[in-house]
Design an enzyme around this catalytic site. Sequence first.
Site, PDB file in Angstrom:
ATOM      1  N   SER A 152      39.709  45.649  46.345  1.00  0.00           N
ATOM      2  CA  SER A 152      39.187  45.312  44.877  1.00  0.00           C
ATOM      3  C   SER A 152      39.583  46.259  43.876  1.00  0.00           C
ATOM      4  CB  SER A 152      38.145  44.411  44.768  1.00  0.00           C
ATOM      5  OG  SER A 152      38.725  43.713  44.659  1.00  0.00           O
ATOM      6  N   LYS A 193      43.539  38.923  42.015  1.00  0.00           N
ATOM      7  CA  LYS A 193      44.099  40.671  42.336  1.00  0.00           C
ATOM      8  C   LYS A 193      45.579  39.676  43.528  1.00  0.00           C
ATOM      9  CE  LYS A 193      41.126  44.068  41.893  1.00  0.00           C
ATOM     10  NZ  LYS A 193      39.955  43.201  41.458  1.00  0.00           N
ATOM     11  N   LYS A 223      41.223  38.249  50.906  1.00  0.00           N
ATOM     12  CA  LYS A 223      40.671  38.635  49.733  1.00  0.00           C
ATOM     13  C   LYS A 223      39.555  38.392  49.300  1.00  0.00           C
ATOM     14  CE  LYS A 223      40.782  41.924  46.067  1.00  0.00           C
ATOM     15  NZ  LYS A 223      39.323  41.453  46.276  1.00  0.00           N
ATOM     16  N   SER A 269      37.724  37.958  41.092  1.00  0.00           N
ATOM     17  CA  SER A 269      39.391  39.186  41.990  1.00  0.00           C
ATOM     18  C   SER A 269      39.981  38.898  43.118  1.00  0.00           C
ATOM     19  CB  SER A 269      38.308  40.705  42.768  1.00  0.00           C
ATOM     20  OG  SER A 269      38.462  41.318  42.255  1.00  0.00           O
TER      21      SER A 269
END
Length: 291
Positions: free
Chosen positions: A124, A67, A226, A64
Site C-alpha cells: 500500500s 490506489k 485492497k 488507500s
Amino acid sequence: MKSMPELTPAACFRRILPLLTLLCLLCLSAQTAHAGVKAMLLINLNSGKTLYERNANLSIPPASLTKLMTMYLAMDAVSSRKLSLMGKVRVTREAARTGGSSMHLRTGERLPLSRLMLGMAVASGNDAAMTVAHAISGSTRNFVRLMNRKARNLGLRHTVFKNPSGLPAPGQKTTARDMAKLARAYLRAYPSVRTFHATRRLVHRGRAINNTNQLLGRVRGVDGLKTGFTAASGYNVIITAERNGVRLMAVVMGGSSRAARDNMARRLVEAGFAAPGSPTKVKRLMAGRRR
C-alpha cells in the site's frame, strides 16, 4: 354489556414487557451483527447480484482504496502504450518523501512499473502511488484530474479524489457502493491485475513487506483486493474470493479496528458462499439466524 376492567399502570407495563424485551433483543442483535463497521456491501460477481448491503451510500474517506484508481489509470496507460509494465520509472523527490505506508523508495531510483504496482497492491505504498502518478501525468494535480474524470465516466457519483494515494485530504470521499463499482470495472478491464493483489509478500532492497490484506491465505478462496486506513475513514477493505466457480466481492468500510473490519469481511464472504444466489438467506446468516 360488561365494561372492560380498567388496567393499572403496573398491569399495563406487565402486558407490554414481553414486547419491549423482544424489541430490545432485536435491536441488540442488529447492533451486534454490524458491530465495529459503518458500511458494507456483498456482490456475487458471476451474476452481478447484490447479496447484502448496509449503509452502502454512506460517505466515507476512501483511504488507500484510492490506489485502485491509481492502478486502474496505470493499466490504462499500459493499454494505450504510454507506459510499459516492464519499463522503468524514476522515483521523484516528492514521491520518495510521501509519508504514511511505504515501499521505501529513494529519490532517483528506477523501477519497472510492474514493481510499483506490486508496491501499491502489497505494501500500500504511498510513495509508489505518487511515483506512478508523476510518470503518467507529470504532476499530482494533473493526475488527480484524470482520477476524477475516470470516476465520472465509471458512474462513481459520490466519489471525489484529492490525491493518488488516499492520504487524508479535505473533501476526499467515496461510498462502499462506489468502491464496488470501481473494483468491478478495474477487474473486468484488466483481469491480470489479480496477480498483483494476490501476492502475499514483496521484498524491496532486502526489506520484506507482507500484504496488508491479512485475509489472503487465511480465508479459503480470498485472492485480493485492497485495504485502507486513516483516522478519518477507519479501517476499509475490498475482498475478492472464489470457491467452486463462484466469485464474490465484499466491501467493508469504517471499521473501528483492523480485527472488526476483517471479521466482518470474513462473515460476508462465508455468508455469500453459503447462499450465493439468495440475498434473503445471506441477510438471515448475517443476522445470526440459520433459517
